[in-house]
Motif scaffolding. Structure first.
Motif, PDB file in Angstrom:
ATOM      1  N   ASP A 677       8.000  -0.682 -48.315  1.00  0.00           N
ATOM      2  CA  ASP A 677       7.092  -1.256 -49.297  1.00  0.00           C
ATOM      3  C   ASP A 677       5.715  -1.587 -48.739  1.00  0.00           C
ATOM      4  O   ASP A 677       4.771  -1.723 -49.468  1.00  0.00           O
ATOM      5  CB  ASP A 677       7.706  -2.530 -49.867  1.00  0.00           C
ATOM      6  N   ARG A 678       5.672  -1.726 -47.465  1.00  0.00           N
ATOM      7  CA  ARG A 678       4.415  -2.199 -46.922  1.00  0.00           C
ATOM      8  C   ARG A 678       3.449  -1.046 -46.697  1.00  0.00           C
ATOM      9  O   ARG A 678       2.307  -1.248 -46.322  1.00  0.00           O
ATOM     10  CB  ARG A 678       4.660  -2.957 -45.623  1.00  0.00           C
ATOM     11  N   GLN A 679       3.933   0.112 -46.914  1.00  0.00           N
ATOM     12  CA  GLN A 679       3.074   1.258 -46.641  1.00  0.00           C
ATOM     13  C   GLN A 679       2.123   1.486 -47.785  1.00  0.00           C
ATOM     14  O   GLN A 679       2.536   1.733 -48.911  1.00  0.00           O
ATOM     15  CB  GLN A 679       3.937   2.492 -46.465  1.00  0.00           C
ATOM     16  N   SER A 680       0.882   1.396 -47.549  1.00  0.00           N
ATOM     17  CA  SER A 680      -0.067   1.683 -48.593  1.00  0.00           C
ATOM     18  C   SER A 680      -0.686   3.031 -48.307  1.00  0.00           C
ATOM     19  O   SER A 680      -0.687   3.499 -47.181  1.00  0.00           O
ATOM     20  CB  SER A 680      -1.156   0.620 -48.610  1.00  0.00           C
ATOM     21  N   PRO A 681      -1.201   3.641 -49.345  1.00  0.00           N
ATOM     22  CA  PRO A 681      -1.813   4.947 -49.131  1.00  0.00           C
ATOM     23  C   PRO A 681      -3.009   4.852 -48.186  1.00  0.00           C
ATOM     24  O   PRO A 681      -3.341   5.824 -47.514  1.00  0.00           O
ATOM     25  CB  PRO A 681      -2.237   5.377 -50.517  1.00  0.00           C
ATOM     26  N   THR A1057       4.581   3.594 -54.560  1.00  0.00           N
ATOM     27  CA  THR A1057       3.668   3.862 -53.458  1.00  0.00           C
ATOM     28  C   THR A1057       4.406   3.871 -52.133  1.00  0.00           C
ATOM     29  O   THR A1057       4.136   4.692 -51.265  1.00  0.00           O
ATOM     30  CB  THR A1057       2.565   2.794 -53.446  1.00  0.00           C
ATOM     31  N   THR A1087     -11.078   9.181 -61.395  1.00  0.00           N
ATOM     32  CA  THR A1087     -10.125   8.985 -62.475  1.00  0.00           C
ATOM     33  C   THR A1087     -10.154  10.164 -63.433  1.00  0.00           C
ATOM     34  O   THR A1087      -9.113  10.653 -63.867  1.00  0.00           O
ATOM     35  CB  THR A1087     -10.464   7.702 -63.246  1.00  0.00           C
ATOM     36  N   ASP A1103      -0.999   6.062 -57.640  1.00  0.00           N
ATOM     37  CA  ASP A1103      -1.835   4.903 -57.398  1.00  0.00           C
ATOM     38  C   ASP A1103      -3.259   5.364 -57.185  1.00  0.00           C
ATOM     39  O   ASP A1103      -3.493   6.477 -56.710  1.00  0.00           O
ATOM     40  CB  ASP A1103      -1.342   4.180 -56.133  1.00  0.00           C
ATOM     41  N   VAL A1104      -4.207   4.528 -57.563  1.00  0.00           N
ATOM     42  CA  VAL A1104      -5.588   4.831 -57.272  1.00  0.00           C
ATOM     43  C   VAL A1104      -6.182   3.618 -56.589  1.00  0.00           C
ATOM     44  O   VAL A1104      -6.102   2.512 -57.102  1.00  0.00           O
ATOM     45  CB  VAL A1104      -6.376   5.143 -58.560  1.00  0.00           C
ATOM     46  N   ILE A1105      -6.692   3.804 -55.425  1.00  0.00           N
ATOM     47  CA  ILE A1105      -7.300   2.688 -54.717  1.00  0.00           C
ATOM     48  C   ILE A1105      -8.658   3.129 -54.235  1.00  0.00           C
ATOM     49  O   ILE A1105      -8.783   4.057 -53.444  1.00  0.00           O
ATOM     50  CB  ILE A1105      -6.443   2.267 -53.521  1.00  0.00           C
TER      51      ILE A1105
ATOM     52  N   ARG B   3     -10.332  -1.275 -63.511  1.00  0.00           N
ATOM     53  CA  ARG B   3      -8.918  -1.005 -63.451  1.00  0.00           C
ATOM     54  C   ARG B   3      -8.510  -0.638 -62.031  1.00  0.00           C
ATOM     55  O   ARG B   3      -7.502  -1.085 -61.534  1.00  0.00           O
ATOM     56  CB  ARG B   3      -8.602   0.151 -64.384  1.00  0.00           C
ATOM     57  N   VAL B   4      -9.363   0.143 -61.439  1.00  0.00           N
ATOM     58  CA  VAL B   4      -9.076   0.567 -60.074  1.00  0.00           C
ATOM     59  C   VAL B   4      -9.007  -0.643 -59.170  1.00  0.00           C
ATOM     60  O   VAL B   4      -8.113  -0.802 -58.365  1.00  0.00           O
ATOM     61  CB  VAL B   4     -10.171   1.531 -59.589  1.00  0.00           C
ATOM     62  N   GLU B   5      -9.956  -1.531 -59.390  1.00  0.00           N
ATOM     63  CA  GLU B   5     -10.015  -2.719 -58.550  1.00  0.00           C
ATOM     64  C   GLU B   5      -8.751  -3.551 -58.706  1.00  0.00           C
ATOM     65  O   GLU B   5      -8.140  -3.945 -57.728  1.00  0.00           O
ATOM     66  CB  GLU B   5     -11.256  -3.530 -58.937  1.00  0.00           C
ATOM     67  N   CYS B   7      -5.970  -2.599 -59.637  1.00  0.00           N
ATOM     68  CA  CYS B   7      -4.861  -1.856 -59.051  1.00  0.00           C
ATOM     69  C   CYS B   7      -4.807  -2.098 -57.559  1.00  0.00           C
ATOM     70  O   CYS B   7      -3.760  -2.397 -57.003  1.00  0.00           O
ATOM     71  CB  CYS B   7      -5.037  -0.377 -59.361  1.00  0.00           C
ATOM     72  N   GLY B   8      -5.962  -2.044 -56.936  1.00  0.00           N
ATOM     73  CA  GLY B   8      -6.012  -2.267 -55.498  1.00  0.00           C
ATOM     74  C   GLY B   8      -5.550  -3.659 -55.130  1.00  0.00           C
ATOM     75  O   GLY B   8      -4.739  -3.835 -54.233  1.00  0.00           O
ATOM     76  N   LEU B  11      -1.937  -4.152 -55.457  1.00  0.00           N
ATOM     77  CA  LEU B  11      -1.230  -3.561 -54.326  1.00  0.00           C
ATOM     78  C   LEU B  11      -1.238  -4.521 -53.150  1.00  0.00           C
ATOM     79  O   LEU B  11      -0.226  -4.738 -52.498  1.00  0.00           O
ATOM     80  CB  LEU B  11      -1.933  -2.275 -53.940  1.00  0.00           C
ATOM     81  N   ARG B  14       1.148  -7.230 -53.656  1.00  0.00           N
ATOM     82  CA  ARG B  14       2.518  -6.794 -53.458  1.00  0.00           C
ATOM     83  C   ARG B  14       2.845  -6.748 -51.965  1.00  0.00           C
ATOM     84  O   ARG B  14       3.924  -7.074 -51.536  1.00  0.00           O
ATOM     85  CB  ARG B  14       2.715  -5.418 -54.089  1.00  0.00           C
ATOM     86  N   LEU B  15       1.839  -6.364 -51.207  1.00  0.00           N
ATOM     87  CA  LEU B  15       2.080  -6.285 -49.779  1.00  0.00           C
ATOM     88  C   LEU B  15       2.292  -7.674 -49.201  1.00  0.00           C
ATOM     89  O   LEU B  15       3.054  -7.860 -48.284  1.00  0.00           O
ATOM     90  CB  LEU B  15       0.892  -5.623 -49.087  1.00  0.00           C
TER      91      LEU B  15
END
Lengths: 1162, 185
Positions: A677-681, A1057, A1087, A1103-1105, B3-5, B7-8, B11, B14-15
């Protein structure tokens, strides 16, 4: 009762001194634990304690290792180990023995073993795996106590991966005859739901059964689950509203056994829980809310006794009433309740009252009016918590008129507090208010000065960043100049004074501003004065290295006059020998730039401050170098964070099988497979060395030196800034939440305003009038929240205002923005997307964006919607028509679908079908009719006019279904029909049951085949042969061919992710390529591009970061799920760098081809 | 782009928190007036050092509160923050602190602490600090009947006592078998 406790507890010190004789049986001082504790209490210093415990641990270690230690002794040892752990000393050697004790001990020892395990081990501990069998055994035990113990330990922690092993047994316990077991099982399952929601999906019906359990205790336990489920998706549980209301009514009505009473209140905690559930259910839902009005009223009425716990119910009730759809009668009562809380002499109730007020004034600021005097009294309350809550309340009712008073109160509090948490919190609030409502420049700068000096170095880094951006933004209008000049002047005078007390952050802000805007001080006769001040700052001992580099940066910008150059040279000499490389670098820069005026002018142009510089934070220009290095066998880059993780992982037990054969470049990453879970893109790309987060890191470290110099910040608190500026041409209206109080409820008793309270003194009244100004009746039109006639939004300074003509432009924009606001209100109601509000701009744009969002929403939500989209997209895609001679013609799509608003709707199926298709599609088997399908393609109709062949593709989740419609247009029946499809790249199987034999006159037969790919290829040709015989005729055959493309076999791959990260590292075949970016008006290029790909190729956007996006799909291949392919996309300049990976060698190639094609067509 | 923000940042969140804040009680701490821990039970995962820091910080926050102020606190940097709240009661030499989700009913938890203390009092016959020291395991067992995995399991004192008694009965019979005439209850 508590008196008794207090009495005995206060007798404790004397008990302690009595040691051995104290407390009959309580102090078994002869025991080893007793000795230990006695030893500790006699100690005076922390150091001695440490020594003693170390000794104790050493002796424990020896004992546990001894084979002669019995389980009974082990139990005693465990208690001592627990004690040591509680004091913060690790007894890791005992962990394994704790597990052993739980495994092998008798019930009593087992209990201590389990306890020790649950205290020592963490959810992630590998030791826990050793416990699984024990737990399983105990769950199946006939001894109820063992079952209870096992359930307890399971609900405290259990390895996620092992849940399936015990799930059935726990599930079984839901029907256990003993109530306590059922109750514990429900909570254990809840815990499973929290850590692995997918695994308990199938037992939701059992939760319902638990809710209806005959024992109220089990029902209560199940409410924990429902609270969570309803919080997550209230829509799915609306049907429970009736049951919840009934339960609450029965509880309130005293229908529960008397055992459940607490201080003669029936099951108060249960009531609280139910009220909270009702709040979630009734939120923004009038229909549901109406069901619960009665019971809410009854709760309010019944809970009027004077005990702590009734207040708890009342408070929850009030919160629910203000959350659900408003009903004026209830609101009045709730407001009255809040009033009682606020006025209560009990301090806990006062606190809750303030909290409730804080909550409700966001809906109706007027509710604060009756309590003005109380609020002012609370401002000076002796309890800081009350004070802070009051400030929070004031923060909510701030408007342009009372901002100065409220900010002053906040700063006052800040000056007195020493607590970091309050400081960070309040400083942020002051900065926000100052930016929003500042009445003038002087006040703004002064307030921000206080913020910086009080917030010191603990405040959030975005406060100084926002401030600097605010100064830098905007054109060089007179107003902006004034603001900057005032800032410069105030900083110069600050620096002339004592600087030792100024926080480093503030000094950094000062140096940046002075560096940028000192030139505004025209009247400055002495050009070197600022420079000298900076140099003085540089020399001071308390100035940190980071600040020094900011100062040097500022000096570089300032050294224009000869005096300054001389000063600069002086400084350079000192710092060019600095041990700190950053300082040395800055000093070198300063040295060179101060001597070369031309170079300086080109590097730091005076007008170039606002120019945006493109910063490639992913360092993609190094890609070539990196891939070369990787090819030469270099290890991939890992971020410090990742390395840390790996270190941790290496220490842990390895559960991976050996011999994972990965290519060289990846082998060293394999360990990260386990970082689920800790792995981010972002980490992913870092492991490849493509996009380092070194830049991000330095941002975090308080924006190291000169980061802001001329560099435009692209990301900020509110998202992507560049976009914001362009979207923010017009002042963005403050969109308040739609108030449920829009109903004609009059602001409660404003007449109270002057007369309330027993003669409040003049001062308080004055304060009240200044605090609550702007909340009175004069703006009753604006019932929702803060009402400011002309709020001055410092932050969102209109950039292009002056160019578009001052007055006209502004009135225009305010008009359009208002209409946008209305739209936003409506939309945000519909969609619950708060982000809409920040978009601003013309109403139409918002609509478009929103519709796009809706699509996003629905498509990302689940399969049924995805199918809808697929169908739509397919219709737009190129469709192949087969001519009679077998030639394939690819007809370009009739209309491309780049703009989401041109799409008719989500269910366009009927509109797409040409009338002549209707009879054919009506032959579609029922089980396929709901799925997405392509249009009908005619196959060789002119071969034999009496026979028409058409084909249609249906996109099933696990296969492509190919339908061939055979229509017999003659009266005679066709016999000996046989359809044969061949293609060496495809795996074709007939699913239409027995192969058709005959087709009667004027009827249609359908042949169904499922088709999957054997190996990935861009496009395949399918050859078909239909043989048939007319009555009294020769056997005939019709040949046709059909081309199928890879994209027909692609399906979205829904992964998290974390899983994506795992998969990415395990796939060996990769491919990199730059693709064209799709640009649309309303979307980020990334996007837009990803959406285009998703639409055309059925990909799943994981995911989009930032500027990176990860996408996954699978190819239907062979039996089962098919082969995955992962895409990692990153925007680089104006192209999209795509990196594909898959376990199959051909897949990335073919997919890339289709991506290219899809994007060129867009 | 907003939205992207989000989302980031989602994430990121969550971490940081492997389990979201759906556990109502994060931790239960008991320490004495000098900050010596008497019981610590964490229902959320923290590493050992953080746990100790939390205990120290909580003590620091709670101990400087006067007697006549409210029983609620927010503001621990480690466990407090705006997400969580500390609810405490002070009995003679001991502080009982519950760290809960901020959506939890403050008064409800306050009374839950009272129930806990009353139960301890019943089980130990006039409970005092020493009971907590010497019978840490029993206190934990009583707590386990009340709060399970961070969720309130039982609020009725009599029920809790029945459960604890059932276990103690077995303990007695066992100690008897092992011929040890200790005077444990």
């Amino acid at each position: 009762m508590s008196d008794v406790v207090e009495k005995t507890l206060s007798a404790l010190p004397s008990l302690l001194s009595l040691d051995s004789q104290a407390g009959p049986g309580k102090l078994s001082s002869s025991s080893k634990l007793g000795n230990l504790i006695k030893g500790i209490t006699e100690l005076t210093s922390k150091h001695e304690e440490e020594k003693l415990i170390k000794k104790e641990l050493a002796s424990l270690k020896e004992q546990v290792a001894s084979p002669n230690t019995t389980m009974r002794q082990m139990k005693e040892i465990m208690v001592r180990a627990i004690y040591c752990e509680m004091l913060g000393y690790q007894a890791s050697f005992s962990y394994i023995h704790a597990i052993k004790l739980a495994q092998q001990g008798s019930v009593l020892e087992k209990r201590v073993g389990y306890l020790a395990v649950s205290l020592f081990l963490k959810e992630t501990d590998e030791f826990l795996l050793l416990l699984v069998n024990t737990v399983l055994k105990d769950l199946q035990s006939t001894n109820l106590i063992e079952v209870c113990m096992a359930l307890t330990v399971v609900s405290q922690m259990f390895p996620k991966d092992m849940i399936p092993a015990i799930l059935p047994v726990v599930e079984e316990k839901l029907t256990h005859p003993k109530e306590i077991i059922r109750r514990k099982a429900v909570l254990a399952l809840y815990k499973f739901y929290l850590i692995a929601p997918n695994q308990v999906q199938h037992i939701h019906s059992k939760f319902r059964k638990a809710l209806c359990d005959k024992d109220p205790g089990v029902m209560t336990a199940s409410l924990h689950i429902y609270l969570q489920l309803i919080k997550e998706s209230p829509e799915s549980y609306k049907d429970l509203t009736g049951s919840m209301v009934t339960i609450l009514r029965q509880v309130v009505g005293g229908k529960l056994p008397l055992d459940f009473n607490y201080h003669s209140v029936p099951a108060p905690w249960l009531q609280i829980q139910l009220l909270r559930i009702l709040a979630y259910l009734g939120k923004e839902d009038q229909g549901t809310s109406e069901v619960m009005y009665d019971v809410l009223e009854e709760s309010l009425r019944r809970a009027e006794m004077n005990h702590n716990i009734t207040y708890a119910i009342l408070y929850e009730c009030v919160k629910t009433i203000y959350t659900v759809h408003p009903k004026s009668q209830l609101l009045e009562k709730a407001a009255e309740c809040i009033g009682n809380f606020v006025l209560s002499p009990k301090i806990n109730l006062k606190y809750l009252g303030l909290k409730a007020l804080t909550y409700v004034v966001q809906q109706d600021a007027n509710l604060a009016l009756p309590h003005q005097i109380t609020i002012i009294e609370c401002l000076d309350h002796s309890d800081v918590i009350i004070k802070r809550e009051t400030l929070e309340l004031l923060f909510r009712i701030t408007n342009a008129q009372n901002v100065t008073v409220i900010v002053e109160k906040m700063l006052e509090f800040l000056r007195l507090t020493s607590d970091d948490y309050s400081t960070i919190d309040l400083v942020g609030k002051v900065a926000e208010l100052a930016e929003k409502y500042a009445p003038d420049n002087v006040w703004f700068i002064q307030t921000m000065n206080s913020v910086f000096s009080l917030g010191g170095d603990v405040m959030q880094p975005d406060i100084p960043n926002n401030f600097l951006r605010l100064l830098a933004e905007g054109v060089d209008s007179v107003e902006d100049r004034q603001l900057r000049l005032f800032a410069v002047d105030s900083y110069v005078s600050l620096l002339q004074g004592e600087t030792a007390k100024l926080p480093q952050r503030f000094l950094q802000v000062i140096s940046w501003v002075l560096g940028e805007y000192s030139y505004l001080r025209e009247e400055d006769s002495d050009p070197g004065s600022v420079m000298r001040l900076l140099a003085r700052l540089l020399d001071q001992r308390h100035t940190s290295t980071e600040t020094r580099s900011w100062v040097l940066g500022a000096m570089t910008k300032l050294c224009s006059s000869p005096v300054s150059v001389a000063l600069a040279r002086d400084v350079c000499e000192r710092y060019s020998g600095s041990l700190n490389t950053v300082l040395r670098q800055r000093a070198q820069e300063l040295m060179i730039l101060s001597q070369d005026t031309k170079l300086r002018a080109s590097v730091l142009p005076a007008e170039g401050r606002l120019e945006s510089l493109e910063v490639d934070s992913s360092l993609s220009f190094l890609d070539g170098y990196v891939s070369e290095a990787l090819a030469a066998g270099a290890a991939p880059y890992k971020s410090p964070h990742q390395r840390q993780e790996e270190l941790v992982q290496e220490k842990a037990l390895s559960l991976e099988p050996y011999g994972l054969s990965l290519p060289v470049s990846l082998s060293s990453c394999s360990i990260t497979d386990r970082l689920t879970d800790r792995q981010s893109p972002t980490l992913l790309s870092m492991s490849s060395g493509l996009s380092g987060n070194s830049t991000e890191l330095s941002h975090k470290e308080g924006s190291t030196a000169l980061k802001l110099d001329g560099v435009k910040r692209v990301w900020g608190k509110d998202g992507y800034l560049a976009q914001q500026q362009s979207a923010g041409e017009t002042p963005i209206p403050q969109v308040e939440l739609p108030s449920p109080l829009l109903s004609p409820q009059s602001p409660p008793s404003q007449t109270q305003k002057p007369s309330s309270g027993p003669e409040p003194d003049q001062e308080k009244r004055q304060l009240a009038s200044s605090l609550f100004v702007g909340l009175g009746s004069h703006n009753s039109v604006c019932l929702m929240g803060r009402a400011e006639p002309a709020p001055r939004h410092f932050r969102r300074k209109p950039r292009g205002e002056s160019s578009s003509g001052a007055s006209e432009g502004s009135s225009d924009s305010s008009h359009s923005s208002r209409s946008a606001a209305v739209d936003n209100l409506l939309l945000s109601n519909l969609l619950d997307t708060t982000t809409v509000a920040s978009e601003g701009g013309a109403a139409t744009t918002t609509l478009q964006q929103t519709s796009q969002r809706t699509l996003d929403h629905t498509t990302s939500n689940g399969s049924p919607h995805v199918e809808g989209t697929e169908q739509r997209v397919e219709a737009g895609g190129p469709l192949s028509l087969i001519r009679g001679n077998g030639m394939v013609a690819v007809v370009p799509p009739t209309h491309t679908r780049t703009d989401p608003q041109t799409q008719p709707d989500l269910h366009p199926a009927p509109a797409l079908e040409r009338p002549r298709d209707l009879p054919l599609t009506s032959h579609l088997p029922a089980e396929l009719s709901g799925l997405a399908r392509s249009e009908l393609t005619t196959l060789c109709s002119d071969h034999d006019p009496s026979l028409a062949l058409s084909a249609c593709r249906v996109y099933k989740e696990d296969a492509l279904v190919l339908l061939v419609f055979i229509s017999n247009n003659t009266d005679s029946t066709l016999h000996q029909m046989a359809l044969q499809l061949t293609c060496k790249e495809l795996e074709i199987s007939c699913i239409s049951g027995s192969p058709l034999k005959e087709v009667k006159g004027h009827s249609v037969s359908v042949c169904l085949h499922t088709v999957v790919m054997k190996r990935a290829s861009v496009q395949v040709e399918l050859a078909g042969l239909l043989s048939y015989q007319r009555p009294l005729g020769q056997p005939q055959a019709a040949q046709f061919s059909l081309s199928l493309s890879l994209k027909h076999f692609l399906r979205p791959l829904t992964v998290s992710t974390g899983d994506y990260g795992k998969m990415w590292l395990s796939f060996s075949h990769d491919l990199k390529q730059n693709l064209r970016l799709v640009t649309t008006e309303h979307q980020e290029p990334l996007t837009a591009t990803l959406d285009a790909l998703k639409g055309k190729l059925h990909l799943h956007i994981v995911d989009v970061i930032g500027s990176e996006g990860i996408v996954a799909c699978r190819l239907l291949q062979g039996q089962g799920q098919g082969q995955p392919c992962l895409l990692h996309c990153r925007v680089h300049a104006d192209s999209l760098a795509v990196w594909l990976r898959s376990p199959v060698p051909e897949l990335p190639d073919s997919l890339l081809y289709h991506c290219q094609k899809a994007l060129t067509e867009t | 782009m907003a939205r992207v923000e989000t989302c980031g940042s989602r994430l990121l969140r969550r971490l940081r928190f492997p389990i979201d804040q759906s556990i109502m009680i994060k931790a239960i701490l008991i320490f004495n007036n000098h900050g010596k821990p008497r019981l610590s039970k964490f229902y959320e995962h923290y590493n050992e050092d953080t746990e100790q820091q939390i205990i120290r910080e909580t003590f620091h926050l709670v101990s400087k509160r006067d007697e006549n102020v409210c029983n609620f606190l927010e503001g621990g940097m480690l466990i407090g923050g705006s997400e969580n709240r500390l609810i405490y009661r002070h009995y003679a030499t001991l502080y009982f602190v519950f760290c809960v989700d901020s959506s939890e009913s403050e008064l409800g938890i306050l009374d839950l602490i009272q129930v806990f203390v009353e139960t301890l009092d019943k089980c130990f016959e006039n409970v005092c600090e020493l009971d907590l020291i010497f019978h840490v395991d029993k206190v934990h067992n009583i707590l386990a009947e009340m709060v399970m995995g961070g969720m309130v399991l039982e609020t009725n004192m009599n029920e809790i006592i029945i459960q604890v008694d059932a276990q103690n009965k077995m303990e007695k019979s066992e100690t008897f078998i092992f011929q040890s005439p200790r005077q444990d209850r």
